[in-house]
Design a protein around this motif. Structure first.
Motif: not given
Length: 353
Positions: A10-15, A53-61, A80-88
């Motif tokens: 569920x991180x596809x395309x995030x980075x 998933x938040x931890x995974x987003x931060x680690x990928x960032x 990252x703030x925008x991305x995590x907010x949208x994902x959440x």
């Protein structure tokens, strides 16, 4: 490692989104935000928790940060703030939808169960998901108060919490219907229904609770529920003051009204002459009601009516003269009392019968 593998999907395309935003210092585009929301929905539907998933987003960032320099690196936190907010947002949206769907399914099941609708086999199968085994006999208790109650209300949550704390994982279903609290329990667990009645009476500020008899099978719940509703209706018409009513104790009333026409004839014949009294039939009928409800003790009836004993005695003599039946005579008393019960059940004299 298993958690990391679950999150990767569920991180596809995030980075790529982060790197693109940081390269120019722009905000995430509408399409990028919507893609992240969709990923959040998919993760929620798959049962992957938001914290993971938040931890995974931060680690990928952090991995993206290692390749950034200068202004691009400075912009990473905002991206990252925008991305995590949208994902959440997407994750929470899916959770809310799932809850609404579960609530709708539960409500549909409760409606079908209480009204005896739906295929019996299908209903029994659905019941298992809500903790009921419809092969057993069940009884239903219904509580009503001064205001309507629904699932999620403070009163409902309080009663449900008390039941869970007292009886743990017993097969009990607490729900609401038409503004009333409803408890469905195995018929042999009378302690559950008694405890529910006690808690519901207190939680509804002195509301009234009716308990139907236990009946077996898929249709047993609907039968018991109908008995409890009828008990509440009878109590209102008969002005019964007991806070807890048991349908088994009120079976005489449906018997008396089974032949409605015969009961109406009895009321008109025996009590009809009371209409000739000054002030109409109501005061004399209330006197008879209090007299019979207090075990034919004139002094207690007078106290209940806020009258003197002499006034009650006068009224009883007036009833004797008008109707030709003597409330103090055992032979006449049964006829009079049956007619008084019928008048209360048929709402006479306010309603013509």
């Amino acid at each position: 490692m298993a958690e990391q593998g679950a999150a990767e999907e569920y991180l596809e395309g995030y980075t790529r989104i982060l790197a693109g935003a940081c390269a120019t210092g722009r905000r995430l585009s509408r399409d990028e935000l919507e893609a992240l929301r969709a990923q959040g929905e998919r993760a929620a539907e798959a049962g992957v928790g938001l914290r993971l998933m938040v931890r995974a987003h931060l680690a990928a960032a952090q991995n993206v940060r290692a390749d950034l320099r200068g202004p691009a690196a400075d912009h990473l936190l905002a991206a990252v703030e925008q991305a995590v907010d949208a994902f959440a947002e997407g994750h929470e949206r899916a959770q809310r939808l799932a809850i609404r769907q579960q609530e709708a399914a539960r409500r549909e099941f409760v409606d079908d169960l209480l009204h005896g609708r739906s295929d019996p086999g299908r209903l029994a199968e659905r019941a298992g998901r809500f903790g009921l085994l419809l092969s057993h006999a069940h009884a239903v208790a219904v509580a009503e108060g001064p205001e309507p109650y629904d699932d999620g209300y403070r009163v409902t949550r309080g009663v449900e919490s008390s039941l869970a704390g007292r009886f743990g994982d017993r097969r009990i279903l607490l729900t609401t219907k038409n503004g009333r609290l409803i408890c469905i329990a195995p018929g042999d667990q009378t302690d559950v229904l008694a405890f529910f009645a006690e808690r519901a009476h207190a939680a509804t500020d002195g509301g009234r609770v009716a308990v139907g008899r236990a009946h077996p099978g898929v249709g047993g719940v609907a039968h018991s529920y109908e008995e409890a509703l009828n008990a509440l209706d009878l109590a209102a018409r008969m002005q019964v003051r007991d806070p807890v009513l048991y349908a088994a104790d009120l079976l005489v009333y449906p018997v008396l009204t089974r032949d409605r026409q015969a009961m109406a004839d009895l009321v008109r014949t025996v009590l009809g002459p009371l209409r000739q009294a000054r002030g109409g039939a109501r005061p004399l009928l209330e006197t008879l009601t209090a007299y019979f409800d207090t075990g034919c003790v004139a002094a207690e009836a007078a106290r209940r009516l806020s009258l003197s004993v002499r006034a009650v005695t006068y009224r009883m003599e007036r009833i004797h003269r008008l109707t030709g039946t003597d409330p103090g005579d055992p032979a006449d008393r049964y006829t009079l009392q049956t007619a008084v019960i019928g008048a209360r059940l048929l709402d006479w004299p306010e309603r013509e019968i």
